[in-house]
Design a protein around this motif. Sequence first.
Motif, PDB file in Angstrom:
ATOM      1  N   PHE A  49     -40.985  18.239 -20.475  1.00 64.66           N
ATOM      2  CA  PHE A  49     -42.261  18.641 -19.874  1.00 64.66           C
ATOM      3  C   PHE A  49     -42.065  19.640 -18.736  1.00 64.66           C
ATOM      4  CE2 PHE A  49     -45.446  17.782 -16.542  1.00 64.66           C
ATOM      5  CZ  PHE A  49     -46.567  18.270 -17.201  1.00 64.66           C
ATOM      6  N   SER A  50     -41.010  19.423 -17.965  1.00 60.93           N
ATOM      7  CA  SER A  50     -40.729  20.305 -16.830  1.00 60.93           C
ATOM      8  C   SER A  50     -39.231  20.172 -16.584  1.00 60.93           C
ATOM      9  CB  SER A  50     -41.503  19.827 -15.601  1.00 60.93           C
ATOM     10  OG  SER A  50     -41.103  20.538 -14.446  1.00 60.93           O
ATOM     11  N   SER A  51     -38.643  21.089 -15.800  1.00 58.31           N
ATOM     12  CA  SER A  51     -37.191  20.953 -15.672  1.00 58.31           C
ATOM     13  C   SER A  51     -36.711  21.064 -14.230  1.00 58.31           C
ATOM     14  CB  SER A  51     -36.498  21.957 -16.593  1.00 58.31           C
ATOM     15  OG  SER A  51     -36.194  23.118 -15.917  1.00 58.31           O
ATOM     16  N   PHE A  52     -35.672  20.236 -13.919  1.00 63.67           N
ATOM     17  CA  PHE A  52     -35.024  20.358 -12.624  1.00 63.67           C
ATOM     18  C   PHE A  52     -34.100  21.552 -12.681  1.00 63.67           C
ATOM     19  CE2 PHE A  52     -31.932  17.584 -14.934  1.00 63.67           C
ATOM     20  CZ  PHE A  52     -30.747  18.282 -14.707  1.00 63.67           C
ATOM     21  N   PRO A  53     -33.666  22.180 -11.614  1.00 61.78           N
ATOM     22  CA  PRO A  53     -34.049  21.862 -10.248  1.00 61.78           C
ATOM     23  C   PRO A  53     -35.199  22.725  -9.720  1.00 61.78           C
ATOM     24  CG  PRO A  53     -32.177  23.358 -10.220  1.00 61.78           C
ATOM     25  CD  PRO A  53     -32.568  23.166 -11.658  1.00 61.78           C
ATOM     26  N   ARG A  54     -35.921  23.447 -10.588  1.00 56.98           N
ATOM     27  CA  ARG A  54     -36.949  24.357 -10.060  1.00 56.98           C
ATOM     28  C   ARG A  54     -38.341  24.116 -10.615  1.00 56.98           C
ATOM     29  NH1 ARG A  54     -34.038  30.237  -9.096  1.00 56.98           N
ATOM     30  NH2 ARG A  54     -32.528  29.435  -7.595  1.00 56.98           N
ATOM     31  N   TRP A  55     -38.556  22.965 -11.224  1.00 52.94           N
ATOM     32  CA  TRP A  55     -39.873  22.624 -11.788  1.00 52.94           C
ATOM     33  C   TRP A  55     -40.352  23.714 -12.745  1.00 52.94           C
ATOM     34  CZ3 TRP A  55     -40.477  17.744 -10.488  1.00 52.94           C
ATOM     35  CH2 TRP A  55     -40.034  17.287  -9.245  1.00 52.94           C
ATOM     36  N   LYS A 217     -26.104  23.293  -7.616  1.00 54.85           N
ATOM     37  CA  LYS A 217     -26.875  24.181  -6.747  1.00 54.85           C
ATOM     38  C   LYS A 217     -28.336  23.712  -6.676  1.00 54.85           C
ATOM     39  CE  LYS A 217     -27.855  28.953  -5.880  1.00 54.85           C
ATOM     40  NZ  LYS A 217     -28.529  30.060  -6.490  1.00 54.85           N
ATOM     41  N   GLU A 218     -28.816  23.468  -5.499  1.00 54.95           N
ATOM     42  CA  GLU A 218     -30.201  23.045  -5.218  1.00 54.95           C
ATOM     43  C   GLU A 218     -30.499  21.599  -5.645  1.00 54.95           C
ATOM     44  OE1 GLU A 218     -32.964  25.953  -6.805  1.00 54.95           O
ATOM     45  OE2 GLU A 218     -31.759  27.591  -6.022  1.00 54.95           O
ATOM     46  N   TYR A 219     -29.468  20.854  -6.096  1.00 56.03           N
ATOM     47  CA  TYR A 219     -29.721  19.501  -6.606  1.00 56.03           C
ATOM     48  C   TYR A 219     -30.038  18.520  -5.470  1.00 56.03           C
ATOM     49  CZ  TYR A 219     -28.088  20.602 -11.371  1.00 56.03           C
ATOM     50  OH  TYR A 219     -27.939  21.104 -12.633  1.00 56.03           O
ATOM     51  N   GLU A 220     -29.212  18.497  -4.439  1.00 58.30           N
ATOM     52  CA  GLU A 220     -29.432  17.559  -3.330  1.00 58.30           C
ATOM     53  C   GLU A 220     -30.818  17.815  -2.709  1.00 58.30           C
ATOM     54  OE1 GLU A 220     -27.712  14.982  -2.245  1.00 58.30           O
ATOM     55  OE2 GLU A 220     -28.851  14.644  -0.402  1.00 58.30           O
ATOM     56  N   GLY A 319     -20.283  18.120 -26.450  1.00 55.16           N
ATOM     57  CA  GLY A 319     -19.003  17.953 -25.764  1.00 55.16           C
ATOM     58  C   GLY A 319     -19.088  16.960 -24.622  1.00 55.16           C
ATOM     59  N   PHE A 320     -20.234  16.840 -23.996  1.00 54.60           N
ATOM     60  CA  PHE A 320     -20.531  15.847 -22.960  1.00 54.60           C
ATOM     61  C   PHE A 320     -21.879  16.208 -22.326  1.00 54.60           C
ATOM     62  CE2 PHE A 320     -20.026  13.545 -18.846  1.00 54.60           C
ATOM     63  CZ  PHE A 320     -19.940  12.284 -19.414  1.00 54.60           C
ATOM     64  N   ALA A 321     -22.433  15.234 -21.589  1.00 51.60           N
ATOM     65  CA  ALA A 321     -23.720  15.448 -20.921  1.00 51.60           C
ATOM     66  C   ALA A 321     -23.688  16.727 -20.093  1.00 51.60           C
ATOM     67  CB  ALA A 321     -24.009  14.260 -20.011  1.00 51.60           C
ATOM     68  N   VAL A 322     -24.740  17.515 -20.216  1.00 49.81           N
ATOM     69  CA  VAL A 322     -24.800  18.785 -19.492  1.00 49.81           C
ATOM     70  C   VAL A 322     -26.271  19.172 -19.305  1.00 49.81           C
ATOM     71  CG1 VAL A 322     -24.647  20.213 -21.616  1.00 49.81           C
ATOM     72  CG2 VAL A 322     -23.785  21.126 -19.456  1.00 49.81           C
ATOM     73  N   GLU A 323     -26.588  19.868 -18.224  1.00 52.33           N
ATOM     74  CA  GLU A 323     -27.947  20.350 -18.015  1.00 52.33           C
ATOM     75  C   GLU A 323     -28.146  21.646 -18.821  1.00 52.33           C
ATOM     76  OE1 GLU A 323     -25.135  21.746 -16.420  1.00 52.33           O
ATOM     77  OE2 GLU A 323     -25.651  20.306 -14.856  1.00 52.33           O
ATOM     78  N   THR A 324     -29.401  22.119 -18.927  1.00 57.90           N
ATOM     79  CA  THR A 324     -29.671  23.242 -19.851  1.00 57.90           C
ATOM     80  C   THR A 324     -28.898  24.502 -19.453  1.00 57.90           C
ATOM     81  OG1 THR A 324     -31.665  23.786 -18.630  1.00 57.90           O
ATOM     82  CG2 THR A 324     -31.960  22.497 -20.596  1.00 57.90           C
ATOM     83  N   ALA A 325     -28.787  24.771 -18.143  1.00 58.88           N
ATOM     84  CA  ALA A 325     -28.073  25.989 -17.731  1.00 58.88           C
ATOM     85  C   ALA A 325     -26.608  25.908 -18.164  1.00 58.88           C
ATOM     86  CB  ALA A 325     -28.179  26.179 -16.218  1.00 58.88           C
ATOM     87  N   GLY A 326     -26.027  24.700 -18.049  1.00 59.22           N
ATOM     88  CA  GLY A 326     -24.633  24.504 -18.465  1.00 59.22           C
ATOM     89  C   GLY A 326     -24.494  24.675 -19.973  1.00 59.22           C
TER      90      GLY A 326
END
Length: 350
Positions: A49-55, A217-220, A319-326
Amino acid sequence: MTTNLDKKALVVGAGLAGMEAAIKIGQAGYEVYLVEKENTMGGVTGQLFSSFPRWENPRELVDNRIQTINQIEKIRVLTTTTVQSARREGEAFVVDLQKADGQVEQVAADAVVLATGFELMDVSVYGEYGYGIYPNVVNSLEFEDKLREWSAAGSKADRPKSIAFFKCVGSRDRSKGNPYCSKICCMYTAKQAGLTKDLLPEAKAYVFYMDYRAAGKEYEEFVRSVIETKHVRYVRGRPSKVLPENGRLVVRAEDTLMGVPIEVEVDMVVLASAIVPREGTRVLAGMFGALTDQYGFIENVPFELRQTGNGVFFAGACGFAVETAGAQAQGAAAAADVVALFNRVPQGVK
Ligand SMILES: Cc1cc2nc3c(=O)[nH]c(=O)nc-3n(C[C@H](O)[C@H](O)[C@H](O)COP(=O)(O)OP(=O)(O)OC[C@H]3O[C@@H](n4cnc5c(N)ncnc54)[C@H](O)[C@@H]3O)c2cc1C
Ligand code: SF4
């Protein structure tokens, strides 16, 4: 340098990783078969529906990549198609592709990129949480659909008053689940709890956690903003049980910071289920002589990060859990390996 533009690549899986690999190989001038088992490209990112880290709206990213693919003549997209079998012929593979109507098409590929992604662990093994028993106990992907429904329904939405999010379900658990950390669920849980407060401002959102991992980057800053500006309540402790009571759900847990047992009444429980390889990954890897690890994720050969076999590469969450940018970055890196293989200059030739 000689280039062999008659070389062909097969990319299996058209999520973000596979789409990016196909784009970069196609843009380098090589023919690509992009095989996807569903009837549309985009993989799990297309369901968010929406994505981290920038909505951001993940649909825009998926649509942009589909548009780019459609502009590259060298890419042939084959949806509702899977790999039935593959065999080596010299350095290349001869691959039988199975269509939804039962037809089989044979193609030859000089390199293969596996990008078949992930699925969520079936967390019904945690009987104490009631997944598969109570309809309002859902996993995190099912919850993305709920967010979309509430957003579309606006004020007409049937609004829960309170939602509890459980992290690490099936991860970091040697007894019933997997010993590893699934890497992305701290972030998407923060996102989902934050979106709950945006869409249903009156609702309470509780996140039960052991600790939170927000290294990126920007996660915390993202997680902090969800706690401090959206007022999501983080409770440190692992819930022990979910019980139905008067049409609602009671969450029993221990608040390990306060050292007291707590009970919270909610209308919905969202389980951040462990990331596992998609069913069939090991079998598919076996067809191409690719390596897998003890969990079934695809593994690299020593010293080559995106290579998993002779002429076989991999990218993204297979290959393992990864976010979309990765996933996208790995797709591009696998494509660079394929193009380097196709353009390889024999030793001693300048
Ligand atoms: C609940 C949830 C929320 C998330 N939120 C975010 C977020 O906000 N921001 C973020 O950066 N990341 C988020 N992610 C992570 C994101 O979904 C992944 O990074 C991304 O989907 C990985 O892309 P992929 O291409 O590797 O795999 P996938 O998206 O799984 O795509 C794999 C593709 O391969 C296809 N396939 C599988 N097997 C075969 C086969 N045998 N033959 C042909 N095709 C096949 C599948 O149908 C699929 O289309 C979230 C994940 C979850 C679970
Ligand atoms: S990313 Fe966070 S929620 Fe997911 S397993 Fe690791 S610590 Fe738990």
